[in-house]
Scaffold this motif. Structure first.
Motif, PDB file in Angstrom:
ATOM      1  N   ALA A 168       0.784  -1.289   0.071  1.00  0.00           N
ATOM      2  CA  ALA A 168       0.041  -0.101   0.041  1.00  0.00           C
ATOM      3  C   ALA A 168       0.916   1.269   0.045  1.00  0.00           C
ATOM      4  CB  ALA A 168      -0.899  -0.183   1.126  1.00  0.00           C
ATOM      5  N   ALA A 169       2.022   1.182   0.758  1.00  0.00           N
ATOM      6  CA  ALA A 169       2.878   2.291   0.724  1.00  0.00           C
ATOM      7  C   ALA A 169       3.476   2.702  -0.453  1.00  0.00           C
ATOM      8  CB  ALA A 169       3.952   2.261   1.871  1.00  0.00           C
ATOM      9  N   ARG A 170       4.156   1.724  -1.014  1.00  0.00           N
ATOM     10  CA  ARG A 170       4.716   1.764  -2.291  1.00  0.00           C
ATOM     11  C   ARG A 170       3.858   2.050  -3.443  1.00  0.00           C
ATOM     12  NH1 ARG A 170       6.837  -3.496  -0.534  1.00  0.00           N
ATOM     13  NH2 ARG A 170       5.429  -4.719  -1.774  1.00  0.00           N
ATOM     14  N   GLU A 171       2.551   1.720  -3.294  1.00  0.00           N
ATOM     15  CA  GLU A 171       1.345   2.308  -4.396  1.00  0.00           C
ATOM     16  C   GLU A 171       1.363   3.941  -4.173  1.00  0.00           C
ATOM     17  OE1 GLU A 171      -1.880  -0.068  -3.471  1.00  0.00           O
ATOM     18  OE2 GLU A 171      -1.131  -1.664  -4.916  1.00  0.00           O
ATOM     19  N   VAL A 172       1.432   4.025  -2.992  1.00  0.00           N
ATOM     20  CA  VAL A 172       1.305   5.694  -2.941  1.00  0.00           C
ATOM     21  C   VAL A 172       2.417   6.400  -3.464  1.00  0.00           C
ATOM     22  CG1 VAL A 172       1.172   7.407  -1.103  1.00  0.00           C
ATOM     23  CG2 VAL A 172      -0.124   5.573  -0.687  1.00  0.00           C
ATOM     24  N   PHE A 173       3.803   5.845  -3.234  1.00  0.00           N
ATOM     25  CA  PHE A 173       4.608   6.569  -3.867  1.00  0.00           C
ATOM     26  C   PHE A 173       5.001   6.632  -5.094  1.00  0.00           C
ATOM     27  CE2 PHE A 173       6.509   5.300   0.806  1.00  0.00           C
ATOM     28  CZ  PHE A 173       6.243   6.590   1.181  1.00  0.00           C
ATOM     29  N   GLN A 174       4.647   5.476  -5.757  1.00  0.00           N
ATOM     30  CA  GLN A 174       4.675   5.336  -7.169  1.00  0.00           C
ATOM     31  C   GLN A 174       3.306   6.339  -7.745  1.00  0.00           C
ATOM     32  OE1 GLN A 174       6.732   3.386  -8.990  1.00  0.00           O
ATOM     33  NE2 GLN A 174       6.037   4.810 -10.511  1.00  0.00           N
ATOM     34  N   GLU A 175       2.244   6.279  -7.299  1.00  0.00           N
ATOM     35  CA  GLU A 175       1.599   7.327  -7.917  1.00  0.00           C
ATOM     36  C   GLU A 175       1.818   8.649  -7.933  1.00  0.00           C
ATOM     37  OE1 GLU A 175      -3.269   8.176  -7.090  1.00  0.00           O
ATOM     38  OE2 GLU A 175      -2.720   6.421  -6.285  1.00  0.00           O
ATOM     39  N   VAL A 176       2.407   8.979  -6.730  1.00  0.00           N
ATOM     40  CA  VAL A 176       2.994  10.448  -6.522  1.00  0.00           C
ATOM     41  C   VAL A 176       4.140  10.561  -7.710  1.00  0.00           C
ATOM     42  CG1 VAL A 176       4.164  12.087  -5.354  1.00  0.00           C
ATOM     43  CG2 VAL A 176       2.289  10.989  -4.126  1.00  0.00           C
ATOM     44  N   ASP A 177       5.014   9.865  -7.730  1.00  0.00           N
ATOM     45  CA  ASP A 177       6.057   9.677  -8.799  1.00  0.00           C
ATOM     46  C   ASP A 177       5.201  10.085 -10.259  1.00  0.00           C
ATOM     47  OD1 ASP A 177       8.084   9.672  -7.116  1.00  0.00           O
ATOM     48  OD2 ASP A 177       8.811   7.653  -7.547  1.00  0.00           O
ATOM     49  N   ASP A 178       4.215   8.978 -10.372  1.00  0.00           N
ATOM     50  CA  ASP A 178       3.791   9.186 -11.876  1.00  0.00           C
ATOM     51  C   ASP A 178       3.242  10.459 -12.114  1.00  0.00           C
ATOM     52  OD1 ASP A 178       4.636   6.698 -12.271  1.00  0.00           O
ATOM     53  OD2 ASP A 178       2.558   5.624 -11.874  1.00  0.00           O
ATOM     54  N   ALA A 179       2.607  10.947 -11.018  1.00  0.00           N
ATOM     55  CA  ALA A 179       1.621  12.144 -11.224  1.00  0.00           C
ATOM     56  C   ALA A 179       2.531  13.539 -11.455  1.00  0.00           C
ATOM     57  CB  ALA A 179       0.707  12.561  -9.933  1.00  0.00           C
ATOM     58  N   LEU A 180       3.722  13.373 -10.697  1.00  0.00           N
ATOM     59  CA  LEU A 180       4.733  14.484 -10.880  1.00  0.00           C
ATOM     60  C   LEU A 180       5.672  14.176 -12.030  1.00  0.00           C
ATOM     61  CD1 LEU A 180       5.473  15.082  -7.247  1.00  0.00           C
ATOM     62  CD2 LEU A 180       3.754  16.501  -8.870  1.00  0.00           C
ATOM     63  N   ASP A 181       5.899  13.106 -12.829  1.00  0.00           N
ATOM     64  CA  ASP A 181       6.621  12.555 -13.739  1.00  0.00           C
ATOM     65  C   ASP A 181       7.994  12.927 -13.154  1.00  0.00           C
ATOM     66  OD1 ASP A 181       7.586  11.609 -16.035  1.00  0.00           O
ATOM     67  OD2 ASP A 181       7.393  13.620 -17.151  1.00  0.00           O
ATOM     68  N   GLN A 182       8.150  12.561 -11.991  1.00  0.00           N
ATOM     69  CA  GLN A 182       9.652  12.743 -11.257  1.00  0.00           C
ATOM     70  C   GLN A 182       9.845  11.561 -10.352  1.00  0.00           C
ATOM     71  OE1 GLN A 182       9.030  15.790  -8.454  1.00  0.00           O
ATOM     72  NE2 GLN A 182      10.886  16.127  -7.935  1.00  0.00           N
ATOM     73  N   LYS A 183      11.030  11.264 -10.161  1.00  0.00           N
ATOM     74  CA  LYS A 183      11.492  10.278  -9.105  1.00  0.00           C
ATOM     75  C   LYS A 183      11.627  10.554  -7.685  1.00  0.00           C
ATOM     76  CE  LYS A 183      13.727   6.858 -11.982  1.00  0.00           C
ATOM     77  NZ  LYS A 183      12.879   7.154 -13.421  1.00  0.00           N
ATOM     78  N   LEU A 184      10.431  11.217  -7.209  1.00  0.00           N
ATOM     79  CA  LEU A 184      10.438  12.008  -5.909  1.00  0.00           C
ATOM     80  C   LEU A 184      10.773  10.913  -4.716  1.00  0.00           C
ATOM     81  CD1 LEU A 184       9.926  14.595  -4.074  1.00  0.00           C
ATOM     82  CD2 LEU A 184       7.543  13.772  -4.106  1.00  0.00           C
ATOM     83  N   PHE A 185      10.294   9.724  -4.890  1.00  0.00           N
ATOM     84  CA  PHE A 185      10.613   8.912  -3.858  1.00  0.00           C
ATOM     85  C   PHE A 185      12.154   8.434  -3.776  1.00  0.00           C
ATOM     86  CE2 PHE A 185      10.670   4.378  -1.721  1.00  0.00           C
ATOM     87  CZ  PHE A 185      10.327   5.054  -0.394  1.00  0.00           C
ATOM     88  N   SER A 186      12.733   8.571  -4.683  1.00  0.00           N
ATOM     89  CA  SER A 186      14.251   8.296  -4.858  1.00  0.00           C
ATOM     90  C   SER A 186      14.952   9.405  -4.103  1.00  0.00           C
ATOM     91  CB  SER A 186      14.776   8.210  -6.280  1.00  0.00           C
ATOM     92  OG  SER A 186      16.230   8.282  -6.300  1.00  0.00           O
ATOM     93  N   ILE A 187      14.585  10.731  -4.201  1.00  0.00           N
ATOM     94  CA  ILE A 187      14.843  11.901  -3.508  1.00  0.00           C
ATOM     95  C   ILE A 187      14.670  11.784  -1.854  1.00  0.00           C
ATOM     96  CG2 ILE A 187      14.886  14.465  -3.188  1.00  0.00           C
ATOM     97  CD1 ILE A 187      14.058  14.589  -6.086  1.00  0.00           C
ATOM     98  N   MET A 188      13.288  11.259  -1.474  1.00  0.00           N
ATOM     99  CA  MET A 188      13.111  11.041  -0.015  1.00  0.00           C
ATOM    100  C   MET A 188      13.927   9.942   0.452  1.00  0.00           C
ATOM    101  SD  MET A 188       8.859  10.929  -0.789  1.00  0.00           S
ATOM    102  CE  MET A 188       8.188  10.238   0.790  1.00  0.00           C
ATOM    103  N   SER A 189      14.115   8.858  -0.435  1.00  0.00           N
ATOM    104  CA  SER A 189      14.997   7.725   0.125  1.00  0.00           C
ATOM    105  C   SER A 189      16.516   8.059   0.206  1.00  0.00           C
ATOM    106  CB  SER A 189      14.640   6.294  -0.658  1.00  0.00           C
ATOM    107  OG  SER A 189      13.446   6.207  -1.030  1.00  0.00           O
ATOM    108  N   GLU A 190      17.049   8.678  -0.824  1.00  0.00           N
ATOM    109  CA  GLU A 190      18.452   8.559  -0.816  1.00  0.00           C
ATOM    110  C   GLU A 190      19.041   9.956  -0.919  1.00  0.00           C
ATOM    111  OE1 GLU A 190      19.291   6.482  -4.456  1.00  0.00           O
ATOM    112  OE2 GLU A 190      17.682   4.997  -3.901  1.00  0.00           O
ATOM    113  N   GLY A 191      18.127  11.058  -0.976  1.00  0.00           N
ATOM    114  CA  GLY A 191      18.735  12.431  -1.177  1.00  0.00           C
ATOM    115  C   GLY A 191      18.951  12.652  -2.520  1.00  0.00           C
ATOM    116  N   PRO A 192      19.855  13.585  -2.687  1.00  0.00           N
ATOM    117  CA  PRO A 192      20.531  14.452  -1.785  1.00  0.00           C
ATOM    118  C   PRO A 192      19.666  15.381  -1.068  1.00  0.00           C
ATOM    119  CG  PRO A 192      20.931  15.448  -3.904  1.00  0.00           C
ATOM    120  CD  PRO A 192      20.286  14.172  -4.279  1.00  0.00           C
ATOM    121  N   GLU A 193      20.138  15.776   0.310  1.00  0.00           N
ATOM    122  CA  GLU A 193      19.284  16.213   1.190  1.00  0.00           C
ATOM    123  C   GLU A 193      18.846  17.865   0.748  1.00  0.00           C
ATOM    124  OE1 GLU A 193      19.142  17.693   5.848  1.00  0.00           O
ATOM    125  OE2 GLU A 193      20.994  16.786   5.052  1.00  0.00           O
TER     126      GLU A 193
END
Length: 312
Positions: A26-51
């Motif tokens: 369920a959490a992975r689906e949320v992060f994927q949906e947000v990435d898709d909506a923004l056309d951006q790898k936002l979860f990658s930035i959340m996970s690994e930065g850079p800060e």
């Protein structure tokens, strides 16, 4: 009665959501949906930065929202706890008001992500870097903070941006005025003034271009009916009509975040327990506003499981 509350900017940190994503579809689906909506790898930035990328307002706002909604979705889908059964109302601090509206069904997750991305970009673009600033006043109540803001303005913008709790108020405005305020704290009986590491002066009149941008965006994507009442930042009062909330979200960009009063209003309405989803920032504030209120902060899978047991 129980309120679910959602944190604002400043609660982001590299690594947020990683444990949830590892443990929950369920959490992975949320992060994927947000990435898709923004056309951006936002979860990658959340996970690994850079800060410094995560701290950018346009990234921090949708990231904080995505994290909180992921916590909620895990609670709903995997613990079987529906928001409408567990909570009597919702509220959020600044951008957290959008998260609360998403939680209550007023905005889809994708629309919330896009609105917050735009809000972050518009707030950043409203004032050239270096022109504005914000400071936290520690050991200040609203009255002292307002007196200090008036004394420091000297024709420039210097306003109360956040009335967080009885011991912390934030000022926002022109950099020179904010620096004057920090220098004058002792004269106003305030313990300390600290310049905040923010990229723009949020929640003051300098944000008017961002308010105009949000007015236009919310005309195209207005809030729908919400499943629970929400307490709005700028009025510290309950809202149930989408049209009223749409107007208040525009006012919120320049307006004061009346968090202390919002908590007191929820308490007066009978709320005994506050559950903060996706952060551990609002909980301590609520404790300082009313030490009798029960506060639970829910971030990890263990937190979610503990809350589910308590509510079930």
């Amino acid at each position: 009665m129980r309120a679910f509350v959602f944190p604002g900017q400043g609660s982001q940190k590299v690594g947020m959501g990683v444990e949830l994503a590892g443990a929950s579809t369920a959490a992975r689906e949320v992060f994927q949906e947000v990435d898709d909506a923004l056309d951006q790898k936002l979860f990658s930035i959340m996970s690994e930065g850079p800060e410094d990328q995560l701290t950018l307002t346009e990234n921090a706002q949708p990231a904080i929202m995505a994290h909180a909604i992921a916590v909620l979705r895990v609670l709903e889908k995997e613990a079987g706890i529906a928001l409408t059964e567990a909570a009597d109302c919702v509220a959020g601090h600044s951008l957290g008001e959008y998260t609360a509206l998403c939680a209550a069904g007023a905005f889809s997750l994708a629309d919330t992500a896009r609105l917050l991305k735009l809000r972050g970009q518009a707030m950043q673009a409203a004032v050239p870097v270096g022109v504005g600033a914000m400071c936290a006043l520690l050991g200040a109540d609203l009255e002292k903070a307002q007196a200090l803001a008036e004394a420091s303005s000297e024709g420039q913008v210097c306003q109360v941006a956040n009335d967080n709790d009885p011991t912390q108020v934030v000022l926002s405005g022109h950099r020179e005025a904010i620096e004057r305020a920090v220098a004058l704290v002792k004269e106003h009986g305030i313990k300390r003034g600290v310049l905040l590491p923010v990229s723009a002066p949020f929640h003051c009149d300098l944000m008017q271009p961002a308010a105009d941008a949000m007015a236009e965006a919310l005309q195209k994507v207005p809030p729908k009916a919400f499943r629970l009442p929400i307490y709005a930042n700028v009025t510290a009062a309950q809202v149930v009509q989408p049209e009223e909330e749409q107007r208040l979200l525009v006012e919120q960009v320049c307006g004061r975040v009346r968090w202390r009063e919002s908590v007191l209003a929820m308490r007066a309405a009978g709320v005994e327990e506050f559950v903060e989803l996706g952060g551990k920032v609002l909980g301590p504030m609520i404790g300082r506003i009313d030490s009798d209120a029960k506060v639970t902060s829910v971030v990890t899978m263990a937190d979610i499981e503990a809350l589910a047991k308590e509510i079930a």
